[in-house]
Design an enzyme around this catalytic site. Sequence first.
Site, PDB file in Angstrom:
ATOM      1  N   GLY A  60       0.928  -1.229  -0.235  1.00 49.61           N
ATOM      2  CA  GLY A  60      -0.086  -0.065  -0.092  1.00 49.61           C
ATOM      3  C   GLY A  60       0.782   1.211  -0.162  1.00 49.61           C
ATOM      4  O   GLY A  60       1.968   1.176   0.539  1.00 49.61           O
ATOM      5  N   GLN A  65       3.198  10.138   0.750  1.00 51.25           N
ATOM      6  CA  GLN A  65       4.439   9.352   0.870  1.00 51.25           C
ATOM      7  C   GLN A  65       5.630   9.642  -0.185  1.00 51.25           C
ATOM      8  O   GLN A  65       6.791   9.528   0.031  1.00 51.25           O
ATOM      9  CB  GLN A  65       4.273   7.978   1.002  1.00 51.25           C
ATOM     10  CG  GLN A  65       3.573   7.454   2.361  1.00 51.25           C
ATOM     11  CD  GLN A  65       3.461   5.981   2.371  1.00 51.25           C
ATOM     12  OE1 GLN A  65       2.370   5.399   2.012  1.00 51.25           O
ATOM     13  NE2 GLN A  65       4.585   5.323   2.918  1.00 51.25           N
ATOM     14  N   CYS A 107       6.154  -0.060   7.586  1.00 54.04           N
ATOM     15  CA  CYS A 107       5.738   0.873   6.593  1.00 54.04           C
ATOM     16  C   CYS A 107       7.053   1.247   5.747  1.00 54.04           C
ATOM     17  O   CYS A 107       7.857   1.451   6.419  1.00 54.04           O
ATOM     18  CB  CYS A 107       5.124   2.206   7.369  1.00 54.04           C
ATOM     19  SG  CYS A 107       4.687   3.580   6.543  1.00 54.04           S
ATOM     20  N   LEU A 108       6.620   1.600   4.665  1.00 56.08           N
ATOM     21  CA  LEU A 108       7.714   2.052   3.703  1.00 56.08           C
ATOM     22  C   LEU A 108       8.534   3.357   3.997  1.00 56.08           C
ATOM     23  O   LEU A 108       9.392   3.877   3.688  1.00 56.08           O
ATOM     24  CB  LEU A 108       7.108   2.130   2.083  1.00 56.08           C
ATOM     25  CG  LEU A 108       6.524   0.778   1.676  1.00 56.08           C
ATOM     26  CD1 LEU A 108       6.161   1.293   0.110  1.00 56.08           C
ATOM     27  CD2 LEU A 108       7.843  -0.295   1.278  1.00 56.08           C
ATOM     28  N   HIS A 149      -4.257   1.674   7.439  1.00 55.80           N
ATOM     29  CA  HIS A 149      -2.716   1.949   7.564  1.00 55.80           C
ATOM     30  C   HIS A 149      -2.595   3.401   6.642  1.00 55.80           C
ATOM     31  O   HIS A 149      -2.173   4.318   6.887  1.00 55.80           O
ATOM     32  CB  HIS A 149      -1.921   0.883   7.145  1.00 55.80           C
ATOM     33  CG  HIS A 149      -0.345   1.508   7.212  1.00 55.80           C
ATOM     34  ND1 HIS A 149       0.507   0.923   8.041  1.00 55.80           N
ATOM     35  CD2 HIS A 149       0.367   2.103   6.667  1.00 55.80           C
ATOM     36  CE1 HIS A 149       1.620   1.317   7.792  1.00 55.80           C
ATOM     37  NE2 HIS A 149       1.497   2.088   6.630  1.00 55.80           N
ATOM     38  N   GLU A 150      -2.946   3.007   5.407  1.00 54.99           N
ATOM     39  CA  GLU A 150      -2.965   4.094   4.364  1.00 54.99           C
ATOM     40  C   GLU A 150      -3.780   5.269   4.544  1.00 54.99           C
ATOM     41  O   GLU A 150      -3.356   6.403   4.220  1.00 54.99           O
ATOM     42  CB  GLU A 150      -3.262   3.528   2.772  1.00 54.99           C
ATOM     43  CG  GLU A 150      -2.397   2.237   2.442  1.00 54.99           C
ATOM     44  CD  GLU A 150      -1.039   2.414   2.610  1.00 54.99           C
ATOM     45  OE1 GLU A 150      -0.366   3.625   2.398  1.00 54.99           O
ATOM     46  OE2 GLU A 150      -0.255   1.338   2.892  1.00 54.99           O
ATOM     47  N   HIS A 153      -2.021   7.779   6.690  1.00 52.77           N
ATOM     48  CA  HIS A 153      -1.148   8.525   6.102  1.00 52.77           C
ATOM     49  C   HIS A 153      -1.543   9.901   5.619  1.00 52.77           C
ATOM     50  O   HIS A 153      -1.019  10.746   5.759  1.00 52.77           O
ATOM     51  CB  HIS A 153      -0.513   7.731   5.036  1.00 52.77           C
ATOM     52  CG  HIS A 153       0.812   6.741   5.192  1.00 52.77           C
ATOM     53  ND1 HIS A 153       1.816   7.229   5.812  1.00 52.77           N
ATOM     54  CD2 HIS A 153       0.794   5.518   5.164  1.00 52.77           C
ATOM     55  CE1 HIS A 153       2.746   6.276   5.932  1.00 52.77           C
ATOM     56  NE2 HIS A 153       2.118   5.047   5.574  1.00 52.77           N
TER      57      HIS A 153
HETATM   58 NI    NI Z   1       2.894   3.447   5.485  1.00 50.99          NI
END
Ligand code: NI
Length: 185
Positions: A60, A65, A107-108, A149-150, A153
């Site tokens: 995701g 991001q 998380c990225l 989660h997304e 963000h």
């Molecule tokens: Ni994330």
Amino acid sequence: MTPLSKITSSPGFQMAIKKILTYPDPVLRQKVETVTRFDDSLRQLADDLIETMYAAPGVGLAANQVGECLRLVVIDTAAGNDEKKPLVLVNPEILEKEGCRIEEEGCLSVVDLTANVERCNKILVRAQDLEGNTLEFQAEEYFARVIQHELDHLNGTLFIDHLSALKRSLYKKRLKKILRQQEKG
Ligand code: NI
């Protein structure tokens, strides 16, 4: 969000793929705008996000991001299978929530950390597609977790914000060390 089985230190990915901002970049905390124009530039951004997500690899990715402060996220719905099934959600919101469950997340934008986070187990989501059509669907378990989660963000929230202050401060210390080592190397 990162796939749990494939958490790796990120290799250098460039080209058409966008650079993913990482904590503590302040852009990750900035206000994100509602999408009002469903045009080619939105479609291009969604394509770039999908490409960037798979290259990372992630399951995701939210537009902010990569520094694009719009209410847009992409999610891989294939859940670990090899076939790619990206879902684009524009202006997503959660209408209803049910139950809760604690599972590990990564998380990225948060390097070198996974931790247990409590999320709702079943959610009702409303969003728009790239044409501006309204979508409404239910998501459960892992899929529900990725969506929550997304959406976090888009509200400037990272999964580390759900951890205890102690865990967060330990991570900040470790991150400083990692960043120092990167500078040296
Ligand atoms: Ni994330």
